[in-house]
Design a protein around this motif. Structure first.
Motif, PDB file in Angstrom:
ATOM      1  N   UNK A 116       0.830  -1.208   0.000  1.00 24.70           N
ATOM      2  CA  UNK A 116       0.000   0.000   0.000  1.00 24.70           C
ATOM      3  C   UNK A 116       0.865   1.260   0.000  1.00 24.70           C
ATOM      4  N   UNK A 117       1.950   1.233   0.770  1.00 23.41           N
ATOM      5  CA  UNK A 117       2.843   2.399   0.838  1.00 23.41           C
ATOM      6  C   UNK A 117       3.547   2.635  -0.495  1.00 23.41           C
ATOM      7  N   UNK A 118       3.885   1.566  -1.213  1.00 28.20           N
ATOM      8  CA  UNK A 118       4.487   1.709  -2.549  1.00 28.20           C
ATOM      9  C   UNK A 118       3.583   2.522  -3.463  1.00 28.20           C
ATOM     10  N   UNK A 119       2.319   2.144  -3.478  1.00 25.04           N
ATOM     11  CA  UNK A 119       1.368   2.804  -4.382  1.00 25.04           C
ATOM     12  C   UNK A 119       1.090   4.225  -3.896  1.00 25.04           C
ATOM     13  N   UNK A 120       1.009   4.422  -2.577  1.00 23.69           N
ATOM     14  CA  UNK A 120       0.821   5.772  -2.042  1.00 23.69           C
ATOM     15  C   UNK A 120       1.972   6.695  -2.441  1.00 23.69           C
ATOM     16  N   UNK A 121       3.209   6.177  -2.355  1.00 16.16           N
ATOM     17  CA  UNK A 121       4.373   6.996  -2.698  1.00 16.16           C
ATOM     18  C   UNK A 121       4.388   7.314  -4.192  1.00 16.16           C
ATOM     19  N   UNK A 122       4.049   6.314  -5.021  1.00 17.52           N
ATOM     20  CA  UNK A 122       3.979   6.562  -6.466  1.00 17.52           C
ATOM     21  C   UNK A 122       2.941   7.625  -6.779  1.00 17.52           C
ATOM     22  N   UNK A 123       1.801   7.559  -6.094  1.00 19.96           N
ATOM     23  CA  UNK A 123       0.733   8.550  -6.291  1.00 19.96           C
ATOM     24  C   UNK A 123       1.176   9.935  -5.807  1.00 19.96           C
ATOM     25  N   UNK A 124       1.900   9.965  -4.687  1.00 20.17           N
ATOM     26  CA  UNK A 124       2.396  11.241  -4.143  1.00 20.17           C
ATOM     27  C   UNK A 124       3.289  11.950  -5.161  1.00 20.17           C
ATOM     28  N   UNK A 125       4.238  11.201  -5.740  1.00 21.65           N
ATOM     29  CA  UNK A 125       5.143  11.814  -6.723  1.00 21.65           C
ATOM     30  C   UNK A 125       4.421  12.133  -8.033  1.00 21.65           C
ATOM     31  N   UNK A 126       3.467  11.281  -8.389  1.00 20.48           N
ATOM     32  CA  UNK A 126       2.697  11.515  -9.614  1.00 20.48           C
ATOM     33  C   UNK A 126       1.948  12.841  -9.539  1.00 20.48           C
ATOM     34  N   UNK A 127       1.357  13.149  -8.376  1.00 18.82           N
ATOM     35  CA  UNK A 127       0.641  14.414  -8.192  1.00 18.82           C
ATOM     36  C   UNK A 127       1.572  15.608  -8.346  1.00 18.82           C
ATOM     37  N   UNK A 128       2.856  15.408  -8.053  1.00 20.81           N
ATOM     38  CA  UNK A 128       3.827  16.500  -8.140  1.00 20.81           C
ATOM     39  C   UNK A 128       4.468  16.602  -9.522  1.00 20.81           C
ATOM     40  N   UNK A 129       3.963  15.806 -10.468  1.00 21.94           N
ATOM     41  CA  UNK A 129       4.435  15.928 -11.845  1.00 21.94           C
ATOM     42  C   UNK A 129       5.526  14.958 -12.259  1.00 21.94           C
ATOM     43  N   UNK A 130       5.869  13.999 -11.379  1.00 20.14           N
ATOM     44  CA  UNK A 130       6.877  12.997 -11.722  1.00 20.14           C
ATOM     45  C   UNK A 130       6.214  11.842 -12.473  1.00 20.14           C
ATOM     46  N   UNK A 131       6.975  11.228 -13.360  1.00 25.00           N
ATOM     47  CA  UNK A 131       6.499  10.063 -14.106  1.00 25.00           C
ATOM     48  C   UNK A 131       6.875   8.829 -13.296  1.00 25.00           C
ATOM     49  N   UNK A 132       5.872   8.174 -12.681  1.00 25.76           N
ATOM     50  CA  UNK A 132       6.148   7.095 -11.734  1.00 25.76           C
ATOM     51  C   UNK A 132       5.583   5.755 -12.212  1.00 25.76           C
ATOM     52  N   UNK A 133       6.192   4.679 -11.713  1.00 29.78           N
ATOM     53  CA  UNK A 133       5.736   3.323 -12.036  1.00 29.78           C
ATOM     54  C   UNK A 133       6.039   2.403 -10.853  1.00 29.78           C
ATOM     55  N   UNK A 134       5.326   1.271 -10.805  1.00 27.33           N
ATOM     56  CA  UNK A 134       5.496   0.308  -9.713  1.00 27.33           C
ATOM     57  C   UNK A 134       5.811  -1.071 -10.299  1.00 27.33           C
ATOM     58  N   UNK A 135       6.801  -1.757  -9.706  1.00 26.78           N
ATOM     59  CA  UNK A 135       7.149  -3.124 -10.094  1.00 26.78           C
ATOM     60  C   UNK A 135       6.807  -4.043  -8.925  1.00 26.78           C
ATOM     61  N   UNK A 136       5.969  -5.045  -9.172  1.00 22.16           N
ATOM     62  CA  UNK A 136       5.582  -5.990  -8.120  1.00 22.16           C
ATOM     63  C   UNK A 136       6.518  -7.198  -8.163  1.00 22.16           C
ATOM     64  N   UNK A 137       7.495  -7.243  -7.239  1.00 24.58           N
ATOM     65  CA  UNK A 137       8.432  -8.363  -7.152  1.00 24.58           C
ATOM     66  C   UNK A 137       8.133  -9.236  -5.940  1.00 24.58           C
TER      67      UNK A 137
END
Length: 514
Positions: A116-137
């Motif tokens: 959940x924290x991975x996705x929250x952090x990706x969303x946090x940076x995405x809102x600030x204009x960063x191009x973010x992605x998540x890898x599920x390992x």
């Protein structure tokens, strides 16, 4: 609220200083014992508690405190500084760099809220204009890939994973390489949860680490495991180079002090704290602001930052209306929307001095529900009613007004009384805006910096009439309201004088509607 019980106990301990006619060694000793008890009950490590009280004693020499200095304030400041020291290892947190792909690897125990924290952090940076992605390992936990897929799809965050590949290092490597080729700024790698006694999983973590060579490793720490936080954190630190810490579940567990103890074990800075289950309930951690909120001192600058992020100055129609002293029901509806965009109510109210105790979980849910109910009522109004500069008159004109009240009540599933209460609150707010416009206080959409004391007192009087008496009492009555508004209109979130702003006033006024 974050560590609400600990915050209340610490505040009570420090407040006891004010009840003592004379501040001497006995009073100081009792105050520090109360602080110690509060920290130990919250699962803060006993060594850290001793360090804190020893540090406070070193800072305070009651016999040699200069005349004119407030001994109570000196003690309170010393406790504040030592609490800040506990939460701050003195290491600057890692920050991503624009123009290059940065890889962040998450590690932590099973069930700590890592995915959940991975996705929250990706969303946090995405809102600030960063191009973010998540890898599920994470190939160990059943449902991990489905969780990432579901939440990333909802938040429109690109993700990579596999249901057939058993090797987490291979999945992590492939995902990172794909997103690097596509020029993603931040690539977040989620790994399996593990325990210090599970050697095979620790070996797997090292393999993923070697495969992706992360720029930053974030250890996700569950606040609810108490004293075990420290030993677990040390085990992870011994295996991989933990660079940052995210603490989760502080919203639901009073004994979060164990998580603070783990900072000493990792010597890594806390970068975020999880304050709820929703995707936007991840709060950037700043030591001084965190401790101020913990001690019920508020965070006015953080509140202003939240308001300024909404970019309310871009709303030209609202700016023109405010300059003319006009405020429609549609304007109020948009202000309610802005309040909900600012984030969870518990975060917003915790930024206002004295509100930590008031805005508990029950009040938060009640306030959010109330706002949505008012918006639902306005959804049932006609264009004419929403856009009329004096919309309240349409609902208060004899038979026609009664028909409008009944129609809106039926359309929104509410009672005519509830509709009337909304109109009454709107009328008070519109009158305040009209008065402020008549004073010439709005300039380019912002409150004039030249507001005199008489004008400030008039505004405070109007706001007090609009507010729930419980809220006004929690703020310390009219004096508390004046102090808060002065702080709000004297800071822009960076410590410089400036900008309460049209949105700031609207948001604060709306927050406290009955």
């Amino acid at each position: 609220m974050v560590l609400a019980d600990l915050g209340r106990k610490l505040t009570t301990a420090l407040r006891s200083l004010g009840n003592s006619p004379v501040i001497n060694e006995d009073v100081l000793k009792k105050c520090l014992m109360d602080v110690q008890r509060a920290l130990l009950e919250a699962d803060v490590n006993i060594k850290l508690v001793k360090q804190l009280t020893d540090g406070v004693k070193k800072q305070i020499d009651l016999d040699n405190i200069g005349t004119g200095l407030n001994k109570r304030r000196v003690i309170q400041t010393a406790v504040y500084k030592e609490l800040c020291r506990i939460c701050d290892p003195g290491v600057k947190p890692w920050k991503p760099t624009k123009g290059r792909s940065s890889v962040i690897m998450f590690v932590g125990l099973q069930g700590s809220g890592k995915t959940t924290s991975c996705i929250k952090l990706a969303y946090h940076y995405q809102k600030k204009g960063w191009k973010t992605a998540v890898v599920c390992a994470d190939t160990f936990r059943a449902g991990a890939y489905d969780q990432v897929k579901q939440n990333c799809t909802k938040a429109r965050i690109p993700f990579y994973g596999s249901l057939t590949e058993p090797d987490p290092a291979a999945i992590a490597y492939d995902g990172v390489e794909i997103f690097k080729k596509e020029k993603f700024d931040i690539i977040i790698v989620d790994t399996s949860g593990r325990h210090k006694q599970e050697d095979s999983l620790f070996e797997e973590m090292l393999q993923v680490n070697n495969a992706v060579e992360p720029d930053n490793i974030i250890f996700v720490m569950d606040a609810s495991i108490g004293q075990a936080c420290e030993s677990q954190a040390k085990a992870f630190k011994d295996q991989v180079d933990v660079g940052s810490v995210i603490i989760t579940k502080l919203d639901s567990h009073a004994k979060g002090g164990g998580a603070l103890s783990a900072i000493a074990a990792t010597q890594s800075p806390i970068v975020f704290i999880g304050t709820g289950e929703h995707i936007d309930e991840l709060e950037p951690f700043e030591t001084t602001k965190f401790i101020r909120k913990l001690l019920n001192m508020g965070d006015i600058e953080g509140l202003i930052d939240k308001v300024n992020q909404l970019k309310l100055e871009d709303n030209e129609d609202l700016k023109k209306n405010l300059q003319k002293g006009r405020f429609t029901l549609r304007d109020m509806y948009e202000q309610f929307q802005n309040i909900l965009k600012m984030g969870p109510f518990n975060q917003i109210m915790g930024m206002i001095p004295g509100f930590n105790d008031f805005m508990n979980k029950g009040h938060e849910q009640e306030s959010t529900k109330r706002l949505r109910k008012l918006m639902c009522i306005m959804d049932s109004m006609s264009e004419e009613e929403l856009d009329s500069p004096e919309g309240h008159k349409l609902f208060k004109n004899n038979d026609d007004g009664s028909r409008r009240l009944r129609r809106v009540a039926r359309g929104s599933g509410s009672s005519p009384k509830e509709v009337f209460e909304l109109i009454d609150q709107y009328q008070k707010f519109a009158q305040m805006v009209k008065k402020m416009g008549g004073m010439g206080l709005f300039k380019n959409g912002d409150l004039s910096k030249n507001m005199n004391m008489q004008q400030m007192n008039q505004i405070n009087g109007h706001m007090a009439k609009m507010m729930d008496p419980r809220v006004l009492q929690q703020m310390g009555g009219m004096d508390g309201l004046k102090k808060m508004m002065q702080q709000f209109n004297q800071s822009d979130g960076s410590g410089r004088p400036g900008r309460g702003g049209m949105g700031g006033l609207g948001a604060l006024g709306g927050l406290n509607f009955k």
